[in-house]
Design a protein around this motif. Structure first.
Motif, short mmCIF file in Angstrom:
data_model
loop_
_atom_site.label_atom_id
_atom_site.label_comp_id
_atom_site.label_asym_id
_atom_site.label_seq_id
_atom_site.Cartn_x
_atom_site.Cartn_y
_atom_site.Cartn_z
N TYR A 41 36.41 2.25 58.25
CA TYR A 41 37.51 1.90 57.54
C TYR A 41 37.75 0.39 57.89
N THR A 42 36.77 -0.32 56.98
CA THR A 42 36.43 -1.54 56.83
C THR A 42 36.55 -2.30 56.09
N SER A 43 36.78 -0.87 54.93
CA SER A 43 36.35 -1.16 53.21
C SER A 43 38.47 -1.33 53.17
N GLN A 44 38.89 -0.73 53.78
CA GLN A 44 40.34 -0.34 53.99
C GLN A 44 41.93 -0.99 54.13
N GLU A 45 40.95 -1.43 55.38
CA GLU A 45 42.15 -2.12 56.53
C GLU A 45 41.91 -3.73 55.72
N CYS A 46 42.85 -3.85 55.79
CA CYS A 46 43.99 -5.43 55.18
C CYS A 46 43.31 -6.59 56.53
N ALA A 47 42.75 -7.69 56.23
CA ALA A 47 41.77 -8.86 57.29
C ALA A 47 43.13 -9.67 57.80
N GLU A 48 44.32 -9.34 56.93
CA GLU A 48 45.37 -10.29 57.28
C GLU A 48 46.41 -9.64 58.47
N CYS A 49 47.07 -8.71 57.97
CA CYS A 49 47.68 -7.97 58.38
C CYS A 49 47.68 -6.04 59.29
N HIS A 50 46.09 -6.06 59.05
CA HIS A 50 45.24 -5.04 58.94
C HIS A 50 45.96 -3.50 59.09
N HIS A 51 46.95 -3.75 57.85
CA HIS A 51 47.29 -2.04 57.62
C HIS A 51 46.31 -2.08 56.92
N ILE A 52 46.15 -0.57 57.31
CA ILE A 52 44.84 0.50 57.12
C ILE A 52 45.36 1.48 55.96
N ASP A 53 44.97 1.90 54.58
CA ASP A 53 45.21 2.57 53.22
C ASP A 53 44.69 2.56 53.12
N LYS A 54 43.89 4.00 52.43
CA LYS A 54 42.66 3.98 51.13
C LYS A 54 43.16 3.11 50.30
N ASN A 55 44.09 3.71 49.72
CA ASN A 55 45.18 2.64 48.36
C ASN A 55 44.82 1.57 48.28
#
Length: 385
Positions: free
Chosen positions: A324-338
């Motif tokens: 999920y490193t490609s789906q996780e936001c580096a700022e807020c750490h929200h994970i979403d495939k979109n």
């Protein structure tokens, strides 16, 4: 830390045929020893020596050369057994495994042959070697290497060296035991995201684009198809040469990328966080055109180059789970495939951050590397009474 140094031999007109005859003789005798070992159920080295040593001496091999030939065969069977147990040759009954188990191991006429210090001596100042051959001791055999390789050989060479012939050129491959530099305490981590479009992207902004390499591989693939369609001996010979050339090109690219990453981490006193890509070929589901690109790129080789260069420079290195490193936001750490809008664009659905997708993934890898480093250091701290 073991490193391998390869030097090119420069024999004169009289020395080259002797080296070629030596390799052909020892590999022919190795094939005979392999047949004996196969017939007798691959006995231990001491038992195998009792059945083959005298015959090898009669065939013209010196005492130490005969010992090395027997050891070489026994080591080959040990490796084969390990690969079978690990499942690298398929399941029981598979075609590849059955073929490997049903016949003796065969050595090519120009296959590498080991030499220890009793059969091979180095003269570093003169850049020559003295080596055993079937025609006697060959002295003043020149070799060529870089100044850095010569320094490594002079200071750290240990154990055996292998003589091999490749396309009419002779090489010596020496094993060197190089001490690792003492690791420093990292001031942060450099995350490295590996990919196909971009071979490596770091959290500090370095990006190694894969466009030129992918074009090179596509061109090589087209050439291979044309040569494979000819079905001639010369076409097969050209195919073998092109395969080696492509492998050397990819290794050179990997060396350059690895050196750039390790140098940057060392300059900033940072550690390196790498993705643990073990089993990626089994985990990832791709369309057929993409499979060729994935399976042809040497992810493991690039990771190995980064690791050994980091260890030699004393740069801390951590492997992290890339899930999920490609789906996780580096700022807020929200994970979403979109969040991964396109191959290159990352748009967080929660906080709206827009970033390059590979750069965002490398930042996540860097954060996980720092977490892993801290957890590892804390686990070594003894509990207070």
């Amino acid at each position: 830390m073991k490193l391998v140094v390869q030097v090119k031999l420069i024999p004169d007109a009289g020395q080259a045929p002797v080296l070629g005859a030596t390799l052909r003789t020892v590999n022919e005798r190795a094939n005979w020893v392999s047949g004996v070992a196969f017939e007798r159920g691959v006995p231990r080295e001491y038992e195998l020596r009792k059945h083959t040593y005298a015959e090898l001496k009669v065939a013209g091999l010196g005492a130490q050369a005969a010992q090395q030939t027997i050891k070489k065969v026994r080591d080959a069977y040990t490796t084969l057994t390990a690969n079978i147990r690990a499942g690298n040759l398929g399941k029981p009954g598979s075609k590849r495994r059955t073929r490997a188990e049903s016949r003796p191991i065969v050595f090519r006429p120009d296959a590498a042959h080991p030499y220890d210090d009793r059969c091979l001596s180095w003269q570093y100042d003169a850049q020559t070697v003295s080596i055993w051959t079937v025609a006697g001791r060959l002295k003043n055999l020149r070799f060529a290497c870089s100044a850095d390789q010569l320094k490594t050989l002079r200071e750290y060479r240990q154990g055996e060296s292998d003589l091999l012939e490749r396309d009419g050129v002779f090489f010596l491959i020496a094993v060197c035991e190089v001490p690792e530099a003492e690791q420093y305490t990292p001031d942060g981590f450099v995350g490295v995201d590996l990919g196909i479009v971009n071979i490596a992207t770091t959290s500090t902004g370095y990006r190694a684009a894969g466009r030129s390499l992918n074009r090179h591989r596509t061109r090589q693939l087209d050439l291979r198809k044309k040569l494979q369609a000819k079905h001639t001996k010369s076409a097969k010979r050209r195919l073998k040469n092109r395969r080696r050339k492509e492998r050397r090109h990819a290794a050179n690219v990997n060396h350059i990328i690895a050196k750039q990453i390790v140098t940057e981490a060392e300059r900033t006193s940072s550690g390196i966080a790498l993705e643990d890509l073990g089993g990626i070929r089994q985990r990832v589901r791709l369309r057929k055109p993409q499979r060729v690109t994935l399976h042809s790129w040497a992810f493991h080789q690039l990771g190995a180059f980064i690791e050994y260069k980091a260890r030699r420079a004393g740069v801390p290195l951590e492997y992290v789970d890339p899930a999920y490193t490609s789906q996780e936001c580096a700022e807020c750490h929200h994970i979403d495939k979109n969040n991964r809008a396109t191959q290159a664009l990352f748009v967080c659905r929660a906080c709206g951050v827009v970033a390059h997708a590979d750069r965002n993934a490398s930042r996540n890898i860097a954060a996980r590397g720092e977490t892993a480093w801290i957890a590892g250091r804390e686990s070594r701290v003894p509990a207070t009474p």
